[in-house]
Design a protein around this motif. Structure first.
Motif, PDB file in Angstrom:
ATOM      1  N   LEU A   1       0.778  -1.190  -0.092  1.00 30.58           N
ATOM      2  CA  LEU A   1      -0.105  -0.170  -0.024  1.00 30.58           C
ATOM      3  C   LEU A   1       0.945   1.340   0.444  1.00 30.58           C
ATOM      4  O   LEU A   1       0.403   2.144  -0.835  1.00 30.58           O
ATOM      5  CB  LEU A   1      -0.774  -0.051   1.113  1.00 30.58           C
ATOM      6  CG  LEU A   1      -1.832  -0.693   1.454  1.00 30.58           C
ATOM      7  CD1 LEU A   1      -2.924  -0.349   2.241  1.00 30.58           C
ATOM      8  CD2 LEU A   1      -3.256   0.145   0.086  1.00 30.58           C
TER       9      LEU A   1
ATOM     10  N   GLN B   1      -7.623   7.400   0.024  1.00 33.92           N
ATOM     11  CA  GLN B   1      -8.985   6.164  -0.240  1.00 33.92           C
ATOM     12  C   GLN B   1      -6.785   5.114   0.442  1.00 33.92           C
ATOM     13  O   GLN B   1      -7.114   4.561   1.646  1.00 33.92           O
ATOM     14  CB  GLN B   1      -9.573   5.701  -0.462  1.00 33.92           C
ATOM     15  CG  GLN B   1      -9.291   4.981  -1.979  1.00 33.92           C
ATOM     16  CD  GLN B   1      -8.796   4.092  -1.816  1.00 33.92           C
ATOM     17  OE1 GLN B   1      -9.036   3.295  -0.714  1.00 33.92           O
ATOM     18  NE2 GLN B   1      -7.845   3.094  -2.809  1.00 33.92           N
ATOM     19  N   ILE B   2      -5.949   5.416  -0.571  1.00 27.89           N
ATOM     20  CA  ILE B   2      -5.219   4.736  -0.392  1.00 27.89           C
ATOM     21  C   ILE B   2      -4.121   5.177   0.957  1.00 27.89           C
ATOM     22  O   ILE B   2      -3.847   4.221   2.128  1.00 27.89           O
ATOM     23  CB  ILE B   2      -4.284   4.061  -1.289  1.00 27.89           C
ATOM     24  CG1 ILE B   2      -4.505   3.872  -2.383  1.00 27.89           C
ATOM     25  CG2 ILE B   2      -2.732   3.629  -1.215  1.00 27.89           C
ATOM     26  CD1 ILE B   2      -3.365   3.528  -3.842  1.00 27.89           C
TER      27      ILE B   2
ATOM     28  N   GLN C   1      -6.358   4.010   3.767  1.00 31.77           N
ATOM     29  CA  GLN C   1      -5.609   2.324   4.146  1.00 31.77           C
ATOM     30  C   GLN C   1      -4.498   2.526   5.417  1.00 31.77           C
ATOM     31  O   GLN C   1      -4.233   0.682   5.888  1.00 31.77           O
ATOM     32  CB  GLN C   1      -5.974   1.635   2.785  1.00 31.77           C
ATOM     33  CG  GLN C   1      -6.896   1.339   2.160  1.00 31.77           C
ATOM     34  CD  GLN C   1      -6.961   0.531   0.992  1.00 31.77           C
ATOM     35  OE1 GLN C   1      -6.040  -0.888   0.866  1.00 31.77           O
ATOM     36  NE2 GLN C   1      -7.167   0.570   0.336  1.00 31.77           N
TER      37      GLN C   1
ATOM     38  N   PHE D   1      -5.370   2.839   8.568  1.00 28.87           N
ATOM     39  CA  PHE D   1      -6.262   1.507   8.972  1.00 28.87           C
ATOM     40  C   PHE D   1      -5.553   0.257   9.299  1.00 28.87           C
ATOM     41  O   PHE D   1      -5.071  -0.202  10.803  1.00 28.87           O
ATOM     42  CB  PHE D   1      -7.103   0.868   8.622  1.00 28.87           C
ATOM     43  CG  PHE D   1      -7.975   0.257   8.191  1.00 28.87           C
ATOM     44  CD1 PHE D   1      -8.457   0.620   9.393  1.00 28.87           C
ATOM     45  CD2 PHE D   1      -7.947  -0.659   8.030  1.00 28.87           C
ATOM     46  CE1 PHE D   1      -9.549  -0.674   9.886  1.00 28.87           C
ATOM     47  CE2 PHE D   1      -8.518  -2.682   8.556  1.00 28.87           C
ATOM     48  CZ  PHE D   1      -9.641  -1.801   9.129  1.00 28.87           C
ATOM     49  N   TYR D   2      -4.281  -0.016   8.276  1.00 35.95           N
ATOM     50  CA  TYR D   2      -3.366  -1.324   8.605  1.00 35.95           C
ATOM     51  C   TYR D   2      -2.081  -1.020   9.307  1.00 35.95           C
ATOM     52  O   TYR D   2      -1.721  -1.390  10.013  1.00 35.95           O
ATOM     53  CB  TYR D   2      -3.164  -1.465   7.563  1.00 35.95           C
ATOM     54  CG  TYR D   2      -4.145  -2.624   6.290  1.00 35.95           C
ATOM     55  CD1 TYR D   2      -4.882  -3.815   7.014  1.00 35.95           C
ATOM     56  CD2 TYR D   2      -5.355  -1.964   5.464  1.00 35.95           C
ATOM     57  CE1 TYR D   2      -5.640  -4.325   6.571  1.00 35.95           C
ATOM     58  CE2 TYR D   2      -5.702  -2.297   4.454  1.00 35.95           C
ATOM     59  CZ  TYR D   2      -6.626  -3.719   4.918  1.00 35.95           C
ATOM     60  OH  TYR D   2      -7.259  -4.345   4.244  1.00 35.95           O
TER      61      TYR D   2
ATOM     62  N   VAL E   1     -13.006  -4.283   4.906  1.00 34.19           N
ATOM     63  CA  VAL E   1     -11.935  -4.810   4.433  1.00 34.19           C
ATOM     64  C   VAL E   1     -12.372  -5.359   3.446  1.00 34.19           C
ATOM     65  O   VAL E   1     -11.402  -5.747   1.970  1.00 34.19           O
ATOM     66  CB  VAL E   1     -11.727  -5.957   5.250  1.00 34.19           C
ATOM     67  CG1 VAL E   1     -10.906  -6.807   4.132  1.00 34.19           C
ATOM     68  CG2 VAL E   1     -10.974  -5.949   6.125  1.00 34.19           C
TER      69      VAL E   1
ATOM     70  N   PHE F   1     -12.020  -2.005   0.931  1.00 33.27           N
ATOM     71  CA  PHE F   1     -10.848  -1.683   0.404  1.00 33.27           C
ATOM     72  C   PHE F   1     -10.279  -2.240  -0.501  1.00 33.27           C
ATOM     73  O   PHE F   1      -9.928  -1.880  -1.625  1.00 33.27           O
ATOM     74  CB  PHE F   1      -9.953  -2.252   1.681  1.00 33.27           C
ATOM     75  CG  PHE F   1     -10.078  -1.245   3.074  1.00 33.27           C
ATOM     76  CD1 PHE F   1     -10.098   0.345   2.811  1.00 33.27           C
ATOM     77  CD2 PHE F   1     -10.381  -1.253   4.158  1.00 33.27           C
ATOM     78  CE1 PHE F   1     -10.850   1.277   3.801  1.00 33.27           C
ATOM     79  CE2 PHE F   1      -9.949  -0.325   5.300  1.00 33.27           C
ATOM     80  CZ  PHE F   1     -10.395   0.915   4.721  1.00 33.27           C
TER      81      PHE F   1
ATOM     82  N   ASN G   1      -9.598  -1.203  -4.140  1.00 30.64           N
ATOM     83  CA  ASN G   1      -7.692  -0.992  -4.348  1.00 30.64           C
ATOM     84  C   ASN G   1      -7.389  -1.838  -5.682  1.00 30.64           C
ATOM     85  O   ASN G   1      -6.744  -1.655  -6.390  1.00 30.64           O
ATOM     86  CB  ASN G   1      -6.827  -2.506  -3.109  1.00 30.64           C
ATOM     87  CG  ASN G   1      -6.597  -1.667  -2.060  1.00 30.64           C
ATOM     88  OD1 ASN G   1      -6.251  -1.085  -1.849  1.00 30.64           O
ATOM     89  ND2 ASN G   1      -6.745  -2.791  -1.386  1.00 30.64           N
TER      90      ASN G   1
ATOM     91  N   ASN H   1      -0.998  -6.566  -3.610  1.00 30.41           N
ATOM     92  CA  ASN H   1      -1.697  -5.824  -3.028  1.00 30.41           C
ATOM     93  C   ASN H   1      -2.687  -5.983  -2.896  1.00 30.41           C
ATOM     94  O   ASN H   1      -3.901  -6.838  -2.182  1.00 30.41           O
ATOM     95  CB  ASN H   1      -1.720  -4.100  -3.101  1.00 30.41           C
ATOM     96  CG  ASN H   1      -2.373  -3.647  -2.133  1.00 30.41           C
ATOM     97  OD1 ASN H   1      -4.240  -3.239  -2.726  1.00 30.41           O
ATOM     98  ND2 ASN H   1      -2.247  -2.730  -1.459  1.00 30.41           N
TER      99      ASN H   1
ATOM    100  N   SER I   1      -4.558  -8.799   0.053  1.00 30.01           N
ATOM    101  CA  SER I   1      -5.873  -8.005   0.130  1.00 30.01           C
ATOM    102  C   SER I   1      -7.169  -9.317  -0.277  1.00 30.01           C
ATOM    103  O   SER I   1      -7.596  -9.749   0.990  1.00 30.01           O
ATOM    104  CB  SER I   1      -6.372  -6.898  -0.912  1.00 30.01           C
ATOM    105  OG  SER I   1      -5.734  -5.726  -0.602  1.00 30.01           O
TER     106      SER I   1
END
Lengths: 243, 104
Positions: free
Chosen positions: A36, A88-89, A92, A95-96, A149, A152, A156, A198, A202
């Motif tokens: 990411l 948005q990436i 993420q 988040f991660y 998820v 996401f 992605n 990715n 995912s």
């Protein structure tokens, strides 16, 4: 005595097995997180390069030239969508990132300085707690963790596809010098690789989250069993041990 | 806050003073007290629970004979009993078995 040792070995074996599993899961999250970050950096890099080429006049926006104002509006929309996908990436990554930081912290706790009585690790339950906290945080009816998820994963796919599509347009820019062209091709191929990594991670993460969601009710059953253990039971157990 | 009606988030499973569930707190305390004797303050710091919640947890685990209270000088310390080890082992086995069964 031998029986007690075997019991201890059983406990240690269970811990070791779980620890190995958690390390593997953590590794998966780390790979996903790295892909990411790389995807994000390359996408930002490409935007910067594209703006630079536009400013120095080595690239032109074909749509503006062909369709005038309408073309300019479409170009602005394309750039705005790209920016949103990059944002948005970024979300993420946060988040991660939070998940990995907390997970790493709990797995690092494992080797304490104190003398080990029976257990090798004490970071296993905190790691589960970390997972469970994430499930709880996204336990609202409309946005469960699995849905998040999955979203996401979908984003992605879309953002990678979109970025790749835009780059192929940039690659056609006519009067760009050779060095910049080589840089763009390298950027393009690298991004393609990171995007595929990715997507794969995912999918795996989604599968992992589904597994964990099914596991938690079983752990709650374990807690309910503990609640049902009566005081008489424990006295009975003590008597058995003393015999 | 609305809760998902079809999964484990539903139901009265959280400790009165914490958003964490019982299984997390009990298993965590049992695991911490497995390696060495721990004081209430140490557990309080590590588990980041409120004093009332950690007291409630310790009382529960003591009542089920899953931990024992030991006097170390002036300090009261807690250690997981054989029974506690068994219970924790069951907790680990539950997760291990689940992942082994669901391995692709």
């Amino acid at each position: 005595m031998e029986k007690i040792e075997n019991e201890k070995n059983g406990l240690i074996k269970s811990q070791q097995s779980l620890y190995t599993k958690f390390i593997r899961i953590n590794q998966l999250f780390k790979i996903h997180f790295s892909s990411l970050i790389l995807l994000f950096s390359f996408a930002v890099g490409i935007i910067i390069l594209w703006i630079y080429l536009l400013v120095i006049g080595q690239a032109t926006t074909d749509l503006s030239q062909r369709y005038g104002l309408f073309g300019t509006i479409v170009t602005i929309i394309l750039t705005a969508v790209l920016s949103l996908l990059i944002i948005q990436i970024g979300i993420q990554i946060i988040f991660y990132g939070l998940f990995i930081i907390r997970g790493n912290r709990s797995l690092k706790q494992t080797k304490g300085k104190e003398q080990t009585r029976t257990a090798l690790y004490d970071g296993i339950v905190p790691y589960i707690t970390n997972f469970y906290a994430f499930f709880n945080r996204y336990s609202k009816e409309k946005t469960t963790l699995i849905k998040l998820v999955s979203t996401f994963l979908f984003l992605n796919f879309i953002s990678g596809f979109y970025i790749v599509f835009l780059i192929t347009r940039f690659l056609d820019a006519g009067n760009v010098n050779d060095l910049i062209k080589v840089c763009m091709v390298i950027l393009f191929l690298s991004m393609l690789v990171f995007w595929l990594i990715n997507l794969m991670t995912s999918f795996k993460i989604r599968k992992e989250i589904v597994k964990w969601e099914q596991l938690f009710p079983k752990l709650n059953e374990w807690a309910q069993e503990l609640e049902q253990l009566s005081l008489e039971n424990s006295i009975f157990s003590d008597e058995e041990e003393s015999m | 806050m609305r809760r998902n009606p079809c999964n484990f988030y539903n139901g009265d499973i959280s400790m009165s003073s914490s958003r964490r569930s019982k299984f997390e707190i009990w298993a965590e305390v049992l695991e911490f007290c497995l390696r060495a004797k721990r004081t209430q303050t140490w557990l309080l710091r590590k588990t980041r629970l409120k004093t009332s919640a950690i007291k409630e947890t310790l009382e529960f685990l003591l009542s089920r004979n899953l931990i024992e209270q030991l006097n170390d000088g002036n300090m009261k310390k807690y250690q997981t009993t054989k029974r506690g080890e068994e219970v924790l082992k069951r907790f680990y086995t539950l997760i291990n078995d689940y992942f082994d069964l669901n391995q692709v």
